[in-house]
Design a protein around this motif. Sequence first.
Motif, PDB file in Angstrom:
ATOM      1  N   ILE A  15      59.236  44.693  -4.617  1.00 52.66           N
ATOM      2  CA  ILE A  15      58.053  44.506  -5.469  1.00 52.66           C
ATOM      3  C   ILE A  15      58.098  45.490  -6.642  1.00 52.66           C
ATOM      4  N   HIS A  16      57.805  44.952  -7.835  1.00 52.79           N
ATOM      5  CA  HIS A  16      57.812  45.717  -9.092  1.00 52.79           C
ATOM      6  C   HIS A  16      56.501  45.477  -9.852  1.00 52.79           C
ATOM      7  N   HIS A  17      56.307  46.253 -10.904  1.00 54.62           N
ATOM      8  CA  HIS A  17      55.329  45.920 -11.935  1.00 54.62           C
ATOM      9  C   HIS A  17      56.033  46.095 -13.276  1.00 54.62           C
ATOM     10  N   THR A  18      55.509  45.460 -14.311  1.00 59.28           N
ATOM     11  CA  THR A  18      56.203  45.444 -15.596  1.00 59.28           C
ATOM     12  C   THR A  18      55.784  46.566 -16.536  1.00 59.28           C
ATOM     13  N   VAL A  19      54.703  47.275 -16.234  1.00 58.78           N
ATOM     14  CA  VAL A  19      54.166  48.345 -17.081  1.00 58.78           C
ATOM     15  C   VAL A  19      53.916  47.811 -18.499  1.00 58.78           C
ATOM     16  N   THR A  20      53.300  46.654 -18.552  1.00 62.01           N
ATOM     17  CA  THR A  20      52.896  46.005 -19.798  1.00 62.01           C
ATOM     18  C   THR A  20      51.426  45.639 -19.645  1.00 62.01           C
ATOM     19  N   PRO A  21      50.788  45.159 -20.687  1.00 59.44           N
ATOM     20  CA  PRO A  21      49.436  44.640 -20.486  1.00 59.44           C
ATOM     21  C   PRO A  21      49.470  43.469 -19.507  1.00 59.44           C
ATOM     22  N   PRO A  29      56.074  50.250  -7.943  1.00 56.35           N
ATOM     23  CA  PRO A  29      55.241  49.357  -8.740  1.00 56.35           C
ATOM     24  C   PRO A  29      53.863  49.928  -9.095  1.00 56.35           C
ATOM     25  N   GLY A  30      53.766  51.212  -9.231  1.00 58.66           N
ATOM     26  CA  GLY A  30      52.480  51.853  -9.495  1.00 58.66           C
ATOM     27  C   GLY A  30      51.777  52.197  -8.204  1.00 58.66           C
ATOM     28  N   ASN A  31      51.024  53.289  -8.216  1.00 56.92           N
ATOM     29  CA  ASN A  31      50.360  53.760  -6.989  1.00 56.92           C
ATOM     30  C   ASN A  31      49.347  52.771  -6.426  1.00 56.92           C
ATOM     31  N   ALA A  32      48.563  52.153  -7.300  1.00 58.83           N
ATOM     32  CA  ALA A  32      47.524  51.238  -6.810  1.00 58.83           C
ATOM     33  C   ALA A  32      48.141  50.030  -6.103  1.00 58.83           C
ATOM     34  N   LEU A  33      49.180  49.442  -6.706  1.00 58.69           N
ATOM     35  CA  LEU A  33      49.833  48.293  -6.076  1.00 58.69           C
ATOM     36  C   LEU A  33      50.592  48.731  -4.826  1.00 58.69           C
ATOM     37  N   TYR A  34      51.236  49.877  -4.875  1.00 57.74           N
ATOM     38  CA  TYR A  34      51.962  50.377  -3.709  1.00 57.74           C
ATOM     39  C   TYR A  34      51.026  50.518  -2.509  1.00 57.74           C
ATOM     40  N   ASN A  35      49.815  51.012  -2.766  1.00 61.87           N
ATOM     41  CA  ASN A  35      48.853  51.208  -1.678  1.00 61.87           C
ATOM     42  C   ASN A  35      48.331  49.893  -1.095  1.00 61.87           C
ATOM     43  N   ILE A  36      48.620  48.780  -1.739  1.00 62.13           N
ATOM     44  CA  ILE A  36      48.308  47.466  -1.178  1.00 62.13           C
ATOM     45  C   ILE A  36      49.499  46.946  -0.383  1.00 62.13           C
ATOM     46  N   ILE A  37      50.668  46.934  -1.013  1.00 58.01           N
ATOM     47  CA  ILE A  37      51.823  46.290  -0.363  1.00 58.01           C
ATOM     48  C   ILE A  37      52.314  47.045   0.859  1.00 58.01           C
ATOM     49  N   ARG A  38      52.013  48.331   0.947  1.00 60.34           N
ATOM     50  CA  ARG A  38      52.493  49.077   2.121  1.00 60.34           C
ATOM     51  C   ARG A  38      51.801  48.609   3.412  1.00 60.34           C
ATOM     52  N   PHE A  39      50.756  47.798   3.280  1.00 62.90           N
ATOM     53  CA  PHE A  39      50.075  47.231   4.449  1.00 62.90           C
ATOM     54  C   PHE A  39      50.447  45.764   4.681  1.00 62.90           C
ATOM     55  N   TRP A  40      51.325  45.208   3.847  1.00 63.79           N
ATOM     56  CA  TRP A  40      51.756  43.824   4.028  1.00 63.79           C
ATOM     57  C   TRP A  40      52.740  43.734   5.184  1.00 63.79           C
ATOM     58  N   TYR A  59      64.834  53.160  -5.383  1.00 61.14           N
ATOM     59  CA  TYR A  59      65.277  53.727  -6.662  1.00 61.14           C
ATOM     60  C   TYR A  59      64.281  54.804  -7.067  1.00 61.14           C
ATOM     61  N   SER A  60      64.724  55.787  -7.792  1.00 60.22           N
ATOM     62  CA  SER A  60      63.844  56.877  -8.215  1.00 60.22           C
ATOM     63  C   SER A  60      62.963  56.416  -9.379  1.00 60.22           C
ATOM     64  N   THR A  61      61.749  55.984  -9.049  1.00 65.69           N
ATOM     65  CA  THR A  61      60.808  55.440 -10.031  1.00 65.69           C
ATOM     66  C   THR A  61      59.400  55.479  -9.431  1.00 65.69           C
ATOM     67  N   ALA A  62      58.398  55.333 -10.284  1.00 64.75           N
ATOM     68  CA  ALA A  62      57.012  55.223  -9.808  1.00 64.75           C
ATOM     69  C   ALA A  62      56.627  53.760  -9.554  1.00 64.75           C
TER      70      ALA A  62
END
Length: 182
Positions: A47-53, A164-175, A159-162
């Motif tokens: 899971i990723h995020h694009t860091v765009t609007p 898909p963002g903290n907010a999304l990470y805190n959702i998917i870690r419970f999937w 990979y060493s990166t932030a």
Amino acid sequence: MRCLVVLLSTLWVITDACPRIISKAEWGALPGRCHASFIPQRNYVIIHHTVTPPCYTQAACCTQLKNMQRFQMKKWCDLGYSFMIGEDGNVYEAQGWHRHGIHAPKYNRNSLGLAFIGNFQEQVPNPAAINAAQNLIKCAIEKKVLIPFYTLKAHRNVYSTACPGNALYNIIRFWDRFKAQS
């Protein structure tokens, strides 16, 4: 096949896990320069995020995708992800089901890369986007593109990166099937 009809005794059940997938042709993609690579089945979802609007309508998402594709093709052969998810609830084809992505070194050939369009460091994707992603994973299993006992990871887990963002990470870690460590 988008719908599967199953006979259970005398009860007909219709399943359709696949969300609406907008093809590259439908969203106006440029032709990619990637070599064809048929990948039959994957073991991971990254899971990723694009860091765009974010985008909330199909028209806005198509514009975002065209911009991201032009930017990514300056360095790579095409968009790096398998699919991208808009907050309009649609899924947008990038590399698609059977081509490997350019999204997570060491995992590209064995994973589906799903990118939420937007920056989800502080805010979460809306329910339409979350549902589309979860249904896309179910769809991948139904299509036998993803093994049923796949492992779900965030980009930051491989990979060493932030991402898909903290907010999304805190959702998917419970999937289901999430595993941060290898």
